[in-house]
Scaffold this active site. Structure first.
Site, mmCIF file in Angstrom:
data_model
loop_
_atom_site.group_PDB
_atom_site.id
_atom_site.type_symbol
_atom_site.label_atom_id
_atom_site.label_comp_id
_atom_site.label_asym_id
_atom_site.label_seq_id
_atom_site.Cartn_x
_atom_site.Cartn_y
_atom_site.Cartn_z
ATOM 1 C CG ASN A 97 1.664 -9.287 -1.025
ATOM 2 O OD1 ASN A 97 0.767 -8.972 -1.904
ATOM 3 N ND2 ASN A 97 1.758 -8.201 0.079
ATOM 4 C CG HIS A 124 2.697 -7.706 -6.391
ATOM 5 N ND1 HIS A 124 2.914 -6.450 -6.183
ATOM 6 C CD2 HIS A 124 3.210 -8.275 -5.247
ATOM 7 C CE1 HIS A 124 3.673 -6.281 -5.094
ATOM 8 N NE2 HIS A 124 3.893 -7.098 -4.264
ATOM 9 N NE ARG A 152 -6.507 -4.779 -21.269
ATOM 10 C CZ ARG A 152 -6.127 -5.321 -22.286
ATOM 11 N NH1 ARG A 152 -4.842 -5.296 -22.615
ATOM 12 N NH2 ARG A 152 -7.016 -5.796 -23.012
ATOM 13 C CG HIS A 203 -2.488 -3.734 2.010
ATOM 14 N ND1 HIS A 203 -1.666 -3.130 1.916
ATOM 15 C CD2 HIS A 203 -3.560 -3.221 2.706
ATOM 16 C CE1 HIS A 203 -2.150 -2.119 2.602
ATOM 17 N NE2 HIS A 203 -3.276 -2.036 3.065
ATOM 18 N NE ARG A 229 -2.775 0.987 -1.053
ATOM 19 C CZ ARG A 229 -1.565 1.200 -0.566
ATOM 20 N NH1 ARG A 229 -0.561 0.322 -0.406
ATOM 21 N NH2 ARG A 229 -1.233 2.322 -0.108
ATOM 22 N NE ARG A 233 -3.450 1.803 -4.486
ATOM 23 C CZ ARG A 233 -2.425 2.542 -4.078
ATOM 24 N NH1 ARG A 233 -1.171 1.959 -4.286
ATOM 25 N NH2 ARG A 233 -2.335 3.787 -3.463
ATOM 26 C CD GLU A 289 0.394 -6.448 4.011
ATOM 27 O OE1 GLU A 289 0.345 -5.325 3.296
ATOM 28 O OE2 GLU A 289 1.609 -7.249 3.818
ATOM 29 C CB THR A 333 4.316 -0.436 -2.578
ATOM 30 O OG1 THR A 333 4.348 -1.669 -1.730
ATOM 31 C CG2 THR A 333 5.809 0.073 -2.645
ATOM 32 C CB THR A 334 3.574 -0.437 2.693
ATOM 33 O OG1 THR A 334 2.295 -1.202 2.121
ATOM 34 C CG2 THR A 334 3.396 0.001 4.151
ATOM 35 C CD GLU A 382 5.510 -7.647 7.255
ATOM 36 O OE1 GLU A 382 4.387 -8.061 7.323
ATOM 37 O OE2 GLU A 382 6.095 -7.504 5.948
ATOM 38 C CG HIS A 409 8.202 -3.426 1.371
ATOM 39 N ND1 HIS A 409 8.717 -2.765 0.250
ATOM 40 C CD2 HIS A 409 6.986 -2.925 1.355
ATOM 41 C CE1 HIS A 409 7.978 -1.957 -0.324
ATOM 42 N NE2 HIS A 409 6.600 -2.121 0.519
ATOM 43 N N GLY A 410 10.642 -5.965 -0.285
ATOM 44 C CA GLY A 410 11.620 -5.847 -1.384
ATOM 45 C C GLY A 410 12.422 -6.932 -1.238
#
Ligand code: PXP
Length: 253
Positions: A18, A21, A29, A54, A56, A60, A81, A111-112, A163, A203-204
């Site tokens: 993913n 990030h 910036r 993803h 969104r 963002r 996503e 985050t989700t 998922e 996730h994580g």
């Protein structure tokens, strides 16, 4: 609902990276760099099985420009996503990724935060899944918590993948808590597999919590990992960070 098809246990787990990030850092910036598209190319060349992004609703992090470029430059698997919003569903249909993963989206979340409530949104999800499939997208996944009712509803809604949300596992505070969560996860994966759903997870997940996850949930065929890899890349470079994760994900138990 899918007729349950005989799925065999996966031999290997796909590592999907993913890159949201990277876009978050760029947009913080309001700069042109670091470019998530550049990151996707490096991750793919380092051996990743595919790229996840993803866009969104508020754009963002991933922007439309990123989406169109990712479609052009990524040669392996693309996982788009998305929320159920019409405008994003239309973009996904246009892009035709290999995999579309439907996730819940709230503007105020960082985050989700949780899986989809497939039971509550059954009718809307059925429509969206049909739209994505009719656009030629082969795999449609729903991101859900390891809850058996939600998994049964996923199969009924017409998705062919699930998922599993691993966030609770990632933040568990003790061995005992981790054990309880993973027992639920293993059962959820088994039920999904028996319903003919391919099992993804994410996730994580990180370099240290993945091994226990892998030992406990043999039905998982694909994982989506972002934050741990992009964070490590700051210190060792993205190529090395991806290769280290590949060893963790594909290595022996
Ligand atoms: N899967 C889904 C549905 C997500 O929303 C995210 C977070 O963007 C991930 C996987 C990857 O999570 P992480 O960045 O914590 O590895």
């Amino acid at each position: 609902m899918n007729p349950p098809t005989e799925l065999t246990l996966p031999n290997e787990i796909n590592l999907m990276i993913n890159i949201d990030h990277v876009a978050t850092l760029r947009n913080a910036r309001q700069e042109q760099f670091p470019d998530p598209v550049h990151a996707a190319v490096i991750a793919e060349q380092a051996g990743a099985d595919g790229i996840v992004f993803h866009p969104r609703e508020d754009r963002r992090h991933i922007t439309d420009r990123d989406v169109y470029l990712l479609k052009q430059v990524v040669h392996k698997k693309l996982d788009f996503e998305l929320s159920m919003a019409d405008e994003v569903v239309a973009l996904c249909c246009e892009i035709q990724p290999h995999l579309a993963t439907l996730v819940p989206e709230r503007r105020e979340e960082v985050t989700t935060e949780e899986g989809l409530d497939v039971i509550k949104h059954q009718d809307r999800l059925k429509d969206v899944i049909k739209r994505l499939q009719e656009a030629g997208i082969e795999e449609v996944a729903l991101f859900v918590d390891p809850d058996l009712h939600q998994i049964e509803a996923t199969a009924k809604a017409g998705a062919n993948c699930i998922e599993l949300h691993t966030g609770d596992y990632a933040i568990a505070k003790s061995e005992a808590e981790r054990g309880i969560i993973m027992a639920r996860m293993a059962k959820a994966a088994q039920v999904a597999h028996n319903l003919g759903l391919r099992v993804h997870a994410g996730h994580g997940l990180d370099y240290s919590n993945f091994s226990f996850f892998k030992r406990t949930v043999p039905h998982v065929s694909e994982v989506s990992i972002g934050f741990a890899i992009i964070s490590r890349a700051l210190f060792v470079g993205l190529e090395q960070a991806v290769q280290e994760m590949l060893r963790v994900v594909k290595g022996p138990l």
